[in-house]
Design an enzyme around this catalytic site. Structure first.
Site, PDB file in Angstrom:
ATOM      1  N   HIS A 366      51.792 135.367  99.741  1.00  0.00           N
ATOM      2  CA  HIS A 366      50.683 136.338  99.668  1.00  0.00           C
ATOM      3  C   HIS A 366      50.648 137.310 100.840  1.00  0.00           C
ATOM      4  O   HIS A 366      49.672 138.038 100.983  1.00  0.00           O
ATOM      5  CB  HIS A 366      49.331 135.624  99.638  1.00  0.00           C
ATOM      6  CG  HIS A 366      49.108 134.788  98.427  1.00  0.00           C
ATOM      7  ND1 HIS A 366      48.401 135.224  97.332  1.00  0.00           N
ATOM      8  CD2 HIS A 366      49.501 133.534  98.137  1.00  0.00           C
ATOM      9  CE1 HIS A 366      48.357 134.270  96.423  1.00  0.00           C
ATOM     10  NE2 HIS A 366      49.022 133.228  96.890  1.00  0.00           N
ATOM     11  N   LYS A 557      35.768 143.945 101.324  1.00  0.00           N
ATOM     12  CA  LYS A 557      36.924 143.067 101.507  1.00  0.00           C
ATOM     13  C   LYS A 557      36.851 142.538 102.934  1.00  0.00           C
ATOM     14  O   LYS A 557      36.002 143.000 103.708  1.00  0.00           O
ATOM     15  CB  LYS A 557      38.234 143.837 101.297  1.00  0.00           C
ATOM     16  CG  LYS A 557      38.287 145.146 102.111  1.00  0.00           C
ATOM     17  CD  LYS A 557      39.538 145.963 101.833  1.00  0.00           C
ATOM     18  CE  LYS A 557      39.505 146.745 100.557  1.00  0.00           C
ATOM     19  NZ  LYS A 557      40.612 146.493  99.670  1.00  0.00           N
ATOM     20  N   ARG A 558      37.718 141.578 103.294  1.00  0.00           N
ATOM     21  CA  ARG A 558      37.709 141.133 104.683  1.00  0.00           C
ATOM     22  C   ARG A 558      37.908 142.332 105.613  1.00  0.00           C
ATOM     23  O   ARG A 558      38.570 143.316 105.249  1.00  0.00           O
ATOM     24  CB  ARG A 558      38.823 140.093 104.913  1.00  0.00           C
ATOM     25  CG  ARG A 558      38.537 138.732 104.305  1.00  0.00           C
ATOM     26  CD  ARG A 558      37.323 138.077 104.928  1.00  0.00           C
ATOM     27  NE  ARG A 558      37.607 137.604 106.255  1.00  0.00           N
ATOM     28  CZ  ARG A 558      37.657 136.329 106.626  1.00  0.00           C
ATOM     29  NH1 ARG A 558      37.422 135.365 105.729  1.00  0.00           N
ATOM     30  NH2 ARG A 558      37.924 135.977 107.868  1.00  0.00           N
ATOM     31  N   LYS A 563      43.513 146.958 106.752  1.00  0.00           N
ATOM     32  CA  LYS A 563      42.789 147.464 105.579  1.00  0.00           C
ATOM     33  C   LYS A 563      42.086 148.798 105.890  1.00  0.00           C
ATOM     34  O   LYS A 563      41.618 149.481 105.011  1.00  0.00           O
ATOM     35  CB  LYS A 563      41.773 146.425 105.107  1.00  0.00           C
ATOM     36  CG  LYS A 563      42.433 145.118 104.624  1.00  0.00           C
ATOM     37  CD  LYS A 563      41.400 144.091 104.211  1.00  0.00           C
ATOM     38  CE  LYS A 563      41.979 142.708 103.941  1.00  0.00           C
ATOM     39  NZ  LYS A 563      42.513 142.538 102.588  1.00  0.00           N
ATOM     40  N   THR A 665      42.884 142.464  94.932  1.00  0.00           N
ATOM     41  CA  THR A 665      42.346 142.109  93.613  1.00  0.00           C
ATOM     42  C   THR A 665      40.998 142.797  93.425  1.00  0.00           C
ATOM     43  O   THR A 665      40.585 143.062  92.296  1.00  0.00           O
ATOM     44  CB  THR A 665      42.190 140.579  93.464  1.00  0.00           C
ATOM     45  OG1 THR A 665      41.610 140.063  94.657  1.00  0.00           O
ATOM     46  CG2 THR A 665      43.527 139.911  93.212  1.00  0.00           C
ATOM     47  N   LYS A 669      39.126 144.677  90.200  1.00  0.00           N
ATOM     48  CA  LYS A 669      37.757 144.398  89.754  1.00  0.00           C
ATOM     49  C   LYS A 669      36.957 145.692  89.654  1.00  0.00           C
ATOM     50  O   LYS A 669      36.194 145.900  88.702  1.00  0.00           O
ATOM     51  CB  LYS A 669      37.076 143.403  90.706  1.00  0.00           C
ATOM     52  CG  LYS A 669      37.705 142.013  90.631  1.00  0.00           C
ATOM     53  CD  LYS A 669      37.346 141.131  91.814  1.00  0.00           C
ATOM     54  CE  LYS A 669      38.288 139.936  91.896  1.00  0.00           C
ATOM     55  NZ  LYS A 669      38.258 139.253  93.195  1.00  0.00           N
TER      56      LYS A 669
END
Ligand code: F58
Length: 822
Positions: A366, A557-558, A563, A665, A669
Site C-alpha cells: 500500500h 484524509k490523514r 497529501k 479511496t 467515494k
C-alpha cells in the site's frame, strides 16, 4: 423448519410488528429498561440486539455452508479494520430498514436518532483499514466465505478535538457503551509464545526437529463480528483477537510468592492488544508493535489450522482450504509462522511446507514511501521471535541460492534482495519476506503497481515478473452511497431499479440523464439538501456558519505533507489576498472543508492543522471577505463523519504529489457521490480521470516521472518563489505572523517549503491555481457543472469494491465469486 432459521419467530421475523415486539422485549428483558425510562442509547442497544439476532442467524448458516461445501476460504489478515457503524448497514443489507423505521415510528422513536447513537470501532488509521472493511463487505456480497483477522484494540485511533486551533488527542473508549455486535468466542482461544530460546530434539523417526521454549505465553481470545453482504446469505466474519494472561503462568509465580511478577505478567499480556499505534506511513521499530503483529497473525493461522481439521481437510493441503491475503507487511511474519507451524508442530518436511506457504499467501503493498517500509533490528527480532529468526535465515539461505542461479556474480543485487538488510546495523525486511513467501504481489492502483515494479520492489519484479499484478482499490457503494446519500440513492433507485447497490455497472444508464434539465434540477436539489445537512453539522461542531449555496471544496484524509493540505491552503490564502487587494474581485463563494487526523508525534502535520484553523480565524470574520470564503476544520474525521461529508462535496481535493499516494479511496467515494475532482496524476486518480473523462476532471501538476526528473536535477524551490509574485506574496504573508497571532508559529512550515520542499508544492502551485480557476469558471455554469457531476457518478461503477474483490478471487485467490450481472 430449519433449526437455525426461525424465520417467523419474534427474534427473526421481518414484519414491523415482529421487529417492534423484539425491540421492546430486548429493551425490557435484555437491558432491564422500562420503555418510559429508556434513553436514546438504550434504544440503540435494544435495536442493535434485535438486528443482531437476524445477523447471527445468517452468520451461523453461512458458516455451516462453508464447512459443508469445503470451499477454499479467504483469510484477510489486517492489523487494522475500520468498519464504521454497523446498525444501518445491516438494516440495508437485510432489507429491513423500512420495516424498522415503521416499527419504531409506531412507538414514537425516530430511527435516525437511534442510528446516531452508535460509536464506530476506530480500529485503524485510515485508508488501509477502511479498505479491509470494504473488502469484507464485498466478500460477503459476492458470496465468498471469508474471515478478516485482526486485533481487538481496546483503544482505537484517538478521538481528535480541536482546542484553541490545535489538535488534541483523546482516548478512544469505543467499548465503554457496550458492543452489541461482537460475540466473545469463549471456546476459541490460542496460545502465542514469545521470547526464550530454541532446542533441537530427535523424533521417533529419527528426524532432527526444533522446539521453541518461550519465556512467556500469551492467550488470544476470539471476538467475532459478523459482516453481512448485500442481497446475499453469506456473511463474512471479522475475527479480532484480544490478549489475555495465561492463568497458569500467573498462578505459578503467585504460588511461589512472587506476586509482583505475576501481576506484571498479567499486565504485560493484556497490554498487547490495548492500543492501536496511531502512525500512518511512518514505521517505528517498537517492540510492542512487533508483538502485536505476531500475536494476531499467529492466532489467525492457528485458527485456520483448527478449521481445516474441523472440516475434514488435511494440513498437508492447507493451501486448498485457505487463501491468505497479507494486507501490507503487518502480518508478513505469518510466512515464517506458517512454516513453523507446519514444520515444527505438524512435522512436515521443509520443502513441502514451503510449497504450501507460497501457494497460501499473497501480498498487497500500500505504499511507496521508504519511511513506511517495515524493518526490525535483528537483535530485537531474535529476542522476541527466536525461532522465526532461524526460519527466516533458512528461507533466506535457500532464496539467495535461487537468486545466485538466476543472476550469477551480482552481489549488489543479492544484498538488495536478501531478507536481511546488512548495510550497517542488521534488519529483517518484512516486504522482502512477504514477497518471497507469496505467489502474488499486488499494488492498489495501476500507476502504483507500475511504480512498485520500478522502485521499491524492482529486484523482485526482475526475478519473478509473473508474480506481480495490480488490483485497483474499490469502495463499497452500500455504505458510501446508499447509506451516506439517501437522496441520491432515491434517484438511483427510481432510474436504475432497487438492486443498483449490488451492481454498479448499471450506473452507466444514467449518462443520458446528464442532458435532461429536469433530472439536473432534481440532482441539484439532492446535493443542496446534503450540503444543508452538512452545514448544520459544521455549525454544531465548530460554530462556523457556512452557506450551502457556496462551492464545497473538500479535502478529508490523514494530514500528511505528501497529501499537501498546505498546497490547498496556499490557494485559499492567495484568494484571500486577492480580495484584500481588491474587495470587489470576482471570487466564487467557496467553503473550504478540511478534515483528518495528524499522527500525534508528527510535528509538521500538527502545524498544518493549526494553519487551517488560523486561516479560518482570519478569513471567516474579515468584513472584506463578506462571507465569500469560509475555512472549516471538521474535527474527528472518521467513517461516521465521512458519511456526512462525502455526499456534500462539490469539489474533491486529490492533490498529492504524483507518485506518492498509492491509490486513495476517498477520491472514489466523493466522485461516486457526484463531486468533481481536482487532482494530480497520482494513485487511482489516473483511472478515475480515464473513467469519468478528462473534461470532467480538473487535472494539474507534475507527473510522477516529471517529479523524478525534477528531483534528480536538483530541485530548487527558491526559483519558483522568486519568479512567481503571487506565490511569494502568499508565502510571505504566512511568514509575516499575520496568522495565529504568533510570528514564529508557521516559521517551520515556511522554512520547510523554502529550504527543501520535499513534496514540490512550489513547483505545482501555479498549475494548481490555474486548475482552481477552471473550477471557478465551471461552477459559474450550473448546468454544465451538474452534467459533469452526473457523468462522474454514471462512469464510476468500476470503483465498487465488488469489482476489486472479483479480481482478487479470479487472479489471486482462485476462488469462485458470484458472477456479476453483466
Ligand atoms: C493507504 N495506506 C494508502 N496506510 O496511503 C492509500 O493511498 C490507499 O488508498 C490505502 O492505503 C488503501 O490501499 C494506509 O492507509 C496506513 O494507514 C498504515 C497503517 C499502519 C502503519 C503504516 C501506515
Amino acid at each position: 423448519m430449519n433449526a437455525i432459521s426461525p424465520s417467523n419467530t419474534i427474534r427473526t421475523g421481518t414484519s414491523a410488528e415482529n421487529l417492534r415486539q423484539a425491540f421492546l422485549d430486548n429493551l425490557v428483558c435484555a437491558l432491564g429498561r422500562l420503555p418510559n425510562y429508556a434513553s436514546a442509547h438504550d434504544h440503540y442497544l435494544a435495536l442493535a440486539l434485535t438486528v443482531r439476532d437476524h445477523v447471527v442467524a445468517r452468520a451461523v448458516q453461512s458458516f455451516e455452508q462453508g464447512v459443508v461445501k469445503m470451499m477454499r476460504r479467504v483469510a484477510y489478515l489486517s492489523a487494522e479494520f475500520l468498519p464504521g457503524p454497523h446498525l444501518a448497514n445491516h438494516l440495508l443489507n437485510l432489507g429491513i430498514a423500512e420495516a424498522t423505521r415503521e416499527a419504531l415510528g409506531g412507538i414514537g422513536i425516530d430511527l435516525d436518532r437511534v442510528l446516531a447513537e452508535e460509536e464506530e470501532p476506530g480500529l485503524g488509521n485510515g485508508g488501509l483499514g477502511r479498505l479491509a472493511s470494504c473488502y469484507l463487505d464485498s466478500l460477503a456480497t459476492v458470496e465468498v466465505q471469508s474471515i478478516g483477522y485482526g486485533i481487538r484494540y481496546e483503544f482505537g485511533i484517538f478521538d481528535q478535538v480541536i482546542r484553541d486551533g490545535w489538535q488534541v488527542e483523546g482516548t478512544d473508549k469505543w467499548l465503554s457503551g457496550g458492543n452489541p455486535w461482537e460475540i466473545h468466542r469463549l471456546g476459541i482461544a490460542k496460545q502465542v509464545k514469545f521470547g526464550g530460546h530454541t532446542e533441537t530434539w530427535t523424533d521417533d523417526q529419527g528426524r532432527t526437529r526444533v522446539r521453541w521454549v518461550p519465556s512467556i505465553v500469551i492467550k488470544g481470545e476470539a471476538y467475532d463480528t459478523p459482516i453481512t453482504g448485500y442481497g446475499s446469505g453469506t456473511c463474512s466474519l471479522m475475527r479480532l483477537w484480544k490478549s489475555e494472561a495465561v492463568e497458569s503462568f500467573d498462578f505459578e509465580a503467585f504460588n511461589h510468592g512472587d506476586y509482583d511478577r505475576a501481576v506484571e505478567q498479567k499486565v504485560d499480556s493484556e497490554n498487547l492488544s490495548k492500543v492501536l499505534y496511531p502512525n500512518d506511513e511512518l514505521h517505528r521499530g517498537k517492540e510492542l508493535r512487533l508483538k502485536q503483529q505476531f500475536f494476531f497473525t499467529s492466532c489467525a493461522l492457528q485458527d485456520m489450522l483448527r478449521l481445516v481439521a474441523m472440516s475434514g481437510g488435511k494440513v498437508a493441503a492447507f493451501d486448498e482450504s485457505w487463501a491468505v491475503q497479507l494486507n501490507d507487511t503487518h502480518p508478513a511474519i505469518g510466512v515464517a509462522e506458517l512454516m513453523r507451524l507446519l514444520v515444527d508442530e505438524h512435522a512436515l518436511e521443509w520443502d513441502d511446507a514451503w510449497a504450501i506457504t507460497q501457494k497460501t499467501f499473497s501480498y498487497t503493498n500500500h505504499t511507496l514511501l521508504p519511511e513506511a517500509l517495515e524493518k526490525w533490528p535483528v537483535e530485537l527480532f531474535g529476542s522476541v521471535l527466536p525461532r522465526h529468526l532461524e526460519i527466516i535465515y533458512g528461507i533466506n539461505h535457500r532464496f539467495l541460492d535461487e537468486v545466485r542461479t538466476a543472476f550469477p556474480d551480482d552481489d549488489a543485487r543479492l544484498a538488495r534482495l536478501s531478507l536481511i538488510d546488512e548495510h550497517g546495523a542488521r534488519y529483517v525486511r518484512m516486504a522482502n519476506l512477504a514477497c518471497v513467501g507469496s505467489h502474488k504481489i499486488n499494488g492498489v492502483a495501476a500507476l502504483h503497481s507500475e511504480l512498485l515494479k520500478k522502485t521499491v520492489l524492482a529486484d523482485f519484479a526482475a526475478l519473478w515478473p509473473e508474480k506481480f499484478d495490480n488490483v485497483t482499490n474499490g469502495v463499497t457503494p452500500r455504505r458510501f452511497v446508499a447509506l451516506a446519500n439517501p437522496g441520491l440513492a432515491g434517484l438511483l433507485e427510481r432510474e436504475l431499479g432497487a438492486g443498483w447497490p449490488g451492481d454498479l455497472s448499471c450506473l452507466g444508464r444514467l449518462e443520458p440523464l446528464a442532458a435532461d434539465p429536469g433530472f439536473r434540477r432534481e440532482w441539484r436539489e439532492v446535493r443542496l439538501a446534503n450540503k444543508r445537512r452538512l452545514a448544520a453539522l459544521i455549525q454544531e461542531r465548530t460554530g462556523i456558519v457556512v452557506t450551502p449555496d457556496s462551492l464545497f471544496d473538500v479535502q478529508v484524509k490523514r494530514i500528511h505533507e505528501y497529501k499537501r493540505q498546505h498546497l490547498n491552503l496556499l490557494h485559499v490564502l492567495s484568494l484571500y489576498l486577492s480580495i484584500k487587494r481588491d474587495p470587489d474581485a470576482g471570487v466564487v463563494p467557496r467553503t473550504f472543508i478540511f478534515g483528518g487526523k495528524a499522527a500525534p508525534g508528527y510535528f509538521l502535520a500538527k502545524r498544518i492543522i493549526r494553519l487551517v484553523t488560523a486561516t479560518g480565524e482570519l478569513v471567516n470574520q474579515d468584513p472584506d471577505v463578506a462571507g465569500r470564503l469560509k475555512v472549516v476544520f471538521f474535527p474527528d474525521f472518521n467513517v461516521k463523519n465521512a458519511q456526512h461529508i462525502y455526499p456534500a462535496a462539490d469539489l474533491s481535493e486529490q492533490i498529492s504529489l504524483a507518485g506518492m499516494e498509492a491509490s486513495g479511496t476517498g477520491n472514489m467515494k466523493m466522485s461516486l457521490n457526484g463531486a468533481l475532482t481536482i487532482g494530480t496524476l497520482d494513485g487511482a486518480n489516473v483511472e478515475i480521470r480515464d473513467a469519468v473523462g478528462a473534461e470532467n476532471f480538473f487535472l494539474f501538476g507534475l507527473t510522477a516521472s516529471e517529479v523524478s526528473a525534477l528531483k534528480a536535477g536538483g530541485y530548487q524551490p527558491q526559483t519558483y518563489y522568486e519568479s512567481d509574485s503571487l506565490l511569494r506574496e502568499t508565502i510571505d504573508f504566512i511568514a509575516s505572523g499575520a496568522l495565529g497571532g504568533d510570528p514564529d508559529l508557521f516559521r517551520p512550515v515556511v522554512d520547510n517549503l523554502l529550504h527543501g520542499d520535499p513534496y514540490l508544492l512550489l513547483a505545482d502551485f501555479r498549475a494548481y491555481l490555474d486548475a482552481q480557476q477552471r473550477v471557478g469558471e465551471l461552477w459559474g455554469d450550473s448546468d454544465a457543472w451538474t452534467s459533469s457531476s452526473i457523468l462522474n457518478v454514471a462512469r464510476m461503477g468500476r470503483f465498487s469494491s465488488d469489482r476489486s474483490i472479483r479480481e482478487y478471487c479470479e487472479r489471486i485467490w482462485n476462488v469462485n465469486a458470484k458472477p456479476s450481472q453483466t
